[in-house]
Design an enzyme around this catalytic site. Structure first.
Site, PDB file in Angstrom:
ATOM      1  NE  ARG A 370      -1.434  -1.674   3.648  1.00  0.00           N
ATOM      2  CZ  ARG A 370      -1.697  -1.072   4.897  1.00  0.00           C
ATOM      3  NH1 ARG A 370      -2.397  -0.486   5.415  1.00  0.00           N
ATOM      4  NH2 ARG A 370      -0.715  -1.420   5.783  1.00  0.00           N
ATOM      5  CG  ASP A 407      -7.484  -0.540   8.035  1.00  0.00           C
ATOM      6  OD1 ASP A 407      -8.483  -0.118   8.568  1.00  0.00           O
ATOM      7  OD2 ASP A 407      -6.804   0.504   7.331  1.00  0.00           O
ATOM      8  CD  GLU A 600      -8.600   6.373  14.133  1.00  0.00           C
ATOM      9  OE1 GLU A 600      -8.671   5.824  12.543  1.00  0.00           O
ATOM     10  OE2 GLU A 600      -7.689   6.276  14.620  1.00  0.00           O
ATOM     11  CD  GLU A 615      -0.631  -0.213   9.086  1.00  0.00           C
ATOM     12  OE1 GLU A 615      -0.062  -1.193   8.395  1.00  0.00           O
ATOM     13  OE2 GLU A 615      -1.184   0.784   8.510  1.00  0.00           O
TER      14      GLU A 615
END
Length: 646
Positions: A370, A407, A600, A615
């Site tokens: 990615r 993810d 978030e 990440e």
């Protein structure tokens, strides 16, 4: 040069239009005169319209058999002169067009960069590899969000001149010289008329909640964006996909519009009375489908290999229900049908159990790292010792994991209880929540088709929705545990992990049997997922962000709505739903009162604390969190004290 080329292209278009109209009028005039001459000479009692190009038909329905050669011989010379004149004009027009094309090509061929693909730099290039090899930035996403100062081919050519033995300092200097700062491709945007408070604000009795809701409502002004005009002028120098209307970004490192985040953003915007902004966002998504055939994961070119959970039809129906603006459905229909085709493509649609059931999986169209997480993916492949086909499969499964929205999570890892991301196998899993979303899309398409008087399509989508619902209940429902589970390919075996996805069918009315719903609610209550700060994402703490201890606002919303608004909801279900709702609102309220931030994700064990793992560092803003809070608070407005204060 670009402006000059644009001018010539405009002139070319005008030349084509004027010449075509002029020649058309000449030929029409000539034909008008000839047809009347023919009629006069063979004594036909007809009035031939100058623009009529249809064949003459006699009363029997057959083409009339007229001897035009004999009828027109007397005035052949006159008509030949008119034809000659028309042909000459046509030749002159064609010559003018040809000249304009030559000039536009000559002037634009050297300078135009609009045929260049920004992905040649941002998606897979020696420069991208060098930037990540040297770890120039703490966040891999920084570089691919930086606008280019010149054409992609120019930048790649200049980098090739130094790349062979370039040091970290040289690569950094090159990037600083040839790229602008991330975020400079957008401009902040606020509606010209911004409501002072949400539509339900005066109904809130609790003063603390009232102040909190108003503060969050005003956060929209911090998250509004618009594509900078320069991106439209030279799109090949930007990773940002230009869209025509304003939009809302999540916040933090997520500088662009994202697909499934926007569903909860729109829920909140509608509560805030910002209906026009929701309309703009939907039009932006329509433009993306027109361009790509689907809605990419996010608003950057490097997201073009994958989408996210398909919730556009939900947004459309929410907007229409709230505003009554059914005219949007005419715009939405062809786009939603095209998106549906994407999600039913060969790679995403799977036939289960000897061809008896058709369901959907996530599947990214890439075998590369990615771009926004290039360093992380390359490092993971090295840790796995993956090469060749195994390396490509790992990269596809990683990108597919990102397409799920989760993810990353142990939910996508091998079924032996692994917490090692190298065992990810997302493409081999048929997720329950995705198929619930697909069933809802089919139901919405059936409704829209009916409203547009397309009964054939309405019937087809209704049948598809029913077939999917039957497959979900037959293959994915665990009658022993009283919940739904993911499936494993190529078998029909159920995965044993319990996650919030196991209960999302409650939201979609997959079953309207009250006893089944109550069993599912009891299974949720007994699962260990429900904690004081919200519902855990999984029961495993793997250091991945879609695992314990994190509680994600969108998942809280789906389960709360499923318990409170299901067609088979009982007082018991609604009570449990209200309990989770209060935990969610109070967690956000505590966190905001301590930090003035909306997170978030949250820590399910510690009300008000932000989540972690994954990440990147915890992000602030935050689009979907704001939307969930405003929507949930609006659903209980005047009853907060009664339900949530004990």
């Amino acid at each position: 040069p670009t402006s000059l080329q644009t001018l010539f292209i405009g002139c070319l278009r005008l030349c084509v239009a004027v010449t075509g109209l002029f020649c058309s009028q000449i030929f029409s005039k000539v034909k008008h005169m000839e047809d009347h001459q023919v009629a006069d000479e063979i004594d036909l009692d007809v009035d031939v319209d100058a623009g009529d190009c249809e064949p003459l038909i006699d009363s029997s329905g057959s083409s009339a058999d007229f001897d035009f050669g004999a009828a027109t011989s007397a005035k052949d010379h006159s008509r030949w002169s008119k034809r000659t004149l028309a042909i000459l004009f046509a030749i002159m027009g064609f010559a003018g067009i040809l000249l304009a094309v030559v000039l536009a090509t000559a002037l634009g061929g050297t300078h135009s960069n609009e045929t260049e693909d920004p992905c040649t730099v941002y998606c897979n290039s020696t420069l991208l590899r060098a930037v990540n090899t040297f770890s120039l930035f703490p966040d891999s996403k920084t570089f691919v969000d930086m606008p280019m100062k010149s054409r992609p081919s120019t930048i790649l050519q200049k980098f090739a001149e130094i790349s062979q033995n370039a040091t970290k300092a040289q690569v950094l200097a090159f990037v600083q010289e040839h790229f602008d700062q991330p975020g400079s491709d957008q401009i902040s945007w606020t509606p010209a008329t911004f409501p002072e408070a949400p539509t339900y604000w005066n109904s809130i009795q609790n003063a603390t909640l009232k102040a909190f809701v108003k503060d969050v409502h005003h956060l929209w002004k911090m998250l509004g964006r618009q594509t900078a005009p320069k991106v439209f002028e030279v799109p090949s120098q930007y990773s940002l996909i230009p869209v025509p209307h304003p939009y809302v970004v999540p916040g933090g490192r997520f500088r662009e519009m994202y697909y499934w985040d926007t569903f909860w953003v729109c829920r909140g915007l509608l509560r805030s009375g910002l209906d026009d902004l929701v309309w703009s966002i939907l039009q932006n998504f329509f433009s993306l489908i027109d361009r790509y055939g689907f809605v990419p994961n996010g608003g950057r070119v490097y997201y073009h290999t994958r989408s996210q959970p398909p919730l556009l039809s939900e947004m459309v129906m929410d907007y229409v229900t709230t505003t009554g603006n059914v005219t949007l459905l005419e715009d939405a229909w062809p786009r939603l049908v095209r998106e549906y085709a994407y999600w039913n493509s060969t790679q995403k649609s799977v036939t289960m159990c000897k061809g008896q059931h058709r369901l959907t999986r996530y599947y990214a169209n890439t075998t590369l790292p990615r771009p926004e997480s290039y360093r992380e993916d390359a490092t993971l492949a090295a840790q796995a010792g993956a090469h060749g086909a195994a390396r490509e499969a790992l990269f596809r499964n990683i990108a597919t994991g990102a397409e799920t929205g989760w993810d990353f999570s142990t939910r996508w890892l091998s079924g032996d209880g692994s917490t090692n991301l190298t065992t990810i196998s997302t493409t081999n899993i048929v997720p329950i929540d995705l198929n619930v979303f697909m069933m809802r899309m089919e139901q919405h398409l059936a409704t829209i088709a009916q409203l547009l008087s397309n009964t054939t399509a309405s019937f087809a989508f209704s049948r598809a929705a029913q077939q999917r619902q039957d497959s979900i209940n037959e293959l994915m429902y665990d009658s022993t545990a009283g919940l739904w589970r993911d499936l494993v390919l190529p078998t029909c075996a159920q995965r044993m992990e319990v996650t919030p996805a196991s209960f999302i069918p409650l939201w979609a009315n997959v079953s309207v049997d009250s006893s089944t719903m109550e069993r599912a609610a009891q299974a949720l209550n007994d699962s260990g997922l429900v904690q004081p700060g919200g519902i855990l994402t999984t029961l495993r703490n793997s250091s991945q962000q879609w695992d314990s201890p994190n509680a994600w606002p969108p998942l809280q919303w789906l389960l709360i709505e499923g318990l409170r608004t299901n067609e088979a909801t009982t007082s018991v279900l609604k009570t449990w739903g209200n309990t989770i709702l209060c935990h969610t609102i109070n967690t956000m309220l505590i966190g905001y009162s301590r930090t003035s931030y909306m997170f978030e994700k949250y820590n399910a064990f510690v009300p008000g604390a932000h989540g972690g793992g994954g990440e990147y560092t915890p992000q602030l803003g935050f689009g979907w969190t704001n939307g969930v809070l405003l929507d949930l608070a609006g659903s209980i407005a005047g009853h907060y004290d009664e339900l949530c204060i004990h």
